[in-house]
Motif scaffolding. Structure first.
Motif, short mmCIF file in Angstrom:
data_model
loop_
_atom_site.label_atom_id
_atom_site.label_comp_id
_atom_site.label_asym_id
_atom_site.label_seq_id
_atom_site.Cartn_x
_atom_site.Cartn_y
_atom_site.Cartn_z
N LEU A 9 0.83 -1.20 0.00
CA LEU A 9 0.00 0.00 0.00
C LEU A 9 0.87 1.26 0.00
N ARG A 10 1.96 1.26 0.77
CA ARG A 10 2.88 2.40 0.80
C ARG A 10 3.49 2.62 -0.59
N LEU A 11 3.95 1.54 -1.19
CA LEU A 11 4.54 1.64 -2.52
C LEU A 11 3.52 2.16 -3.53
N THR A 12 2.30 1.68 -3.43
CA THR A 12 1.23 2.13 -4.33
C THR A 12 0.99 3.63 -4.15
N LEU A 13 0.92 4.11 -2.92
CA LEU A 13 0.70 5.53 -2.68
C LEU A 13 1.88 6.38 -3.18
N VAL A 14 3.08 5.92 -2.94
CA VAL A 14 4.26 6.65 -3.42
C VAL A 14 4.24 6.73 -4.95
N LEU A 15 3.93 5.62 -5.62
CA LEU A 15 3.89 5.62 -7.08
C LEU A 15 2.75 6.48 -7.63
N ILE A 16 1.62 6.49 -6.95
CA ILE A 16 0.51 7.35 -7.37
C ILE A 16 0.92 8.81 -7.31
N VAL A 17 1.52 9.21 -6.20
CA VAL A 17 1.96 10.60 -6.06
C VAL A 17 3.04 10.92 -7.10
N LEU A 18 4.00 10.02 -7.27
CA LEU A 18 5.09 10.25 -8.21
C LEU A 18 4.61 10.30 -9.66
N LEU A 19 3.83 9.30 -10.06
CA LEU A 19 3.45 9.17 -11.47
C LEU A 19 2.19 9.93 -11.87
N CYS A 20 1.34 10.24 -10.90
CA CYS A 20 0.09 10.93 -11.24
C CYS A 20 0.10 12.41 -10.88
N ILE A 21 1.08 12.83 -10.10
CA ILE A 21 1.14 14.24 -9.72
C ILE A 21 2.49 14.86 -10.10
N ILE A 22 3.56 14.35 -9.53
CA ILE A 22 4.87 14.97 -9.72
C ILE A 22 5.33 14.89 -11.18
N TYR A 23 5.25 13.73 -11.79
CA TYR A 23 5.72 13.57 -13.18
C TYR A 23 4.92 14.45 -14.15
N PRO A 24 3.57 14.42 -14.15
CA PRO A 24 2.83 15.27 -15.09
C PRO A 24 3.08 16.77 -14.88
N VAL A 25 3.20 17.20 -13.63
CA VAL A 25 3.46 18.61 -13.38
C VAL A 25 4.85 18.99 -13.90
N THR A 26 5.83 18.14 -13.69
CA THR A 26 7.19 18.40 -14.17
C THR A 26 7.22 18.50 -15.70
N ILE A 27 6.57 17.58 -16.37
CA ILE A 27 6.54 17.58 -17.84
C ILE A 27 5.79 18.82 -18.35
N SER A 28 4.71 19.18 -17.69
CA SER A 28 3.95 20.36 -18.08
C SER A 28 4.79 21.62 -17.93
N LEU A 29 5.52 21.73 -16.84
CA LEU A 29 6.39 22.90 -16.63
C LEU A 29 7.52 22.92 -17.66
N ALA A 30 8.08 21.77 -17.98
CA ALA A 30 9.14 21.71 -18.99
C ALA A 30 8.60 22.15 -20.34
N GLY A 31 7.37 21.78 -20.65
CA GLY A 31 6.75 22.17 -21.91
C GLY A 31 6.56 23.67 -22.03
N LYS A 32 6.39 24.35 -20.92
CA LYS A 32 6.21 25.81 -20.93
C LYS A 32 7.45 26.52 -21.46
N PHE A 33 8.62 25.87 -21.37
CA PHE A 33 9.86 26.47 -21.85
C PHE A 33 10.15 26.13 -23.31
N ALA A 34 9.35 25.24 -23.91
CA ALA A 34 9.53 24.85 -25.30
C ALA A 34 8.89 25.90 -26.22
N LYS A 35 9.22 25.83 -27.52
CA LYS A 35 8.57 26.72 -28.48
C LYS A 35 7.08 26.50 -28.43
#
Length: 186
Positions: A9-35
């Protein structure tokens, strides 16, 4: 059993936060610097969006450079290849038809001089670029149709040629939409 469930359950929660929140936000912010700020590089003419730099479009008039054929009819929502192999009769008819069209509109061109990217569709059906060779064989036709010198058109092709990344990786290519917009600005 508790020994395995709680760590799972801990691993599942960590992966949910990492893959469903942190990763998409990071990619979205990186995209803001692209053309285009992550929305794609829009190409604008007279205040109106005429296309995107990374999506192929259909050009069939002699005064424009022709891009790579599309198996998806240049529909970004239906991006796909034809899934037809080199022994498929329909595929061979399509390729021969494209060769015939190129020979008709480009007098003096020989079949052996036609690069594959002008007669075969890309895997996505939306490739916005052609090879330098594909652009070079069209210069005479475009110059004649626009009643301008081939040297001017050749110069525009050179300006709009994307060189390989770091001079090493990948082939040189020409973005067809950008080149055709530059032609319209002549």
């Amino acid at each position: 059993m508790k020994k395995y469930i709680i760590p799972s359950l801990r691993l599942t929660l960590v992966l949910i936060v990492l893959l469903c929140i942190i990763y998409p936000v990071t990619i979205s912010l990186a995209g803001k610097f692209a053309k285009g700020g992550g929305g794609g590089e829009k190409l604008i003419k007279n205040g109106k969006t005429v296309g995107y730099a990374l999506l192929g479009q259909s050009f069939s008039k002699p005064q424009y450079f022709w891009g790579r054929p599309s198996a998806a009819n240049y529909n970004a929502a239906g991006s796909a290849g034809s899934n037809k192999g080199p022994t498929n009769r329909d595929y061979l008819k399509d390729v021969q038809s494209r060769i015939d069209t190129l020979l008709k509109y480009n007098p003096g061109l020989k079949t052996a001089e036609i690069p594959a990217d002008l007669v075969t569709a890309s895997g996505s059906g939306l490739d916005p670029n052609i090879s330098e060779q594909a652009a070079a064989i069209q210069i005479a036709r475009v110059a004649k149709a626009r009643k301008t010198s081939p040297e001017k058109v050749k110069q525009l092709v050179a300006i709009n040629t994307n060189k390989p990344f770091l001079g090493l990786f990948g082939p040189s290519s020409v973005n067809v939409l950008k080149l055709n917009l530059a032609l319209d600005n002549l």
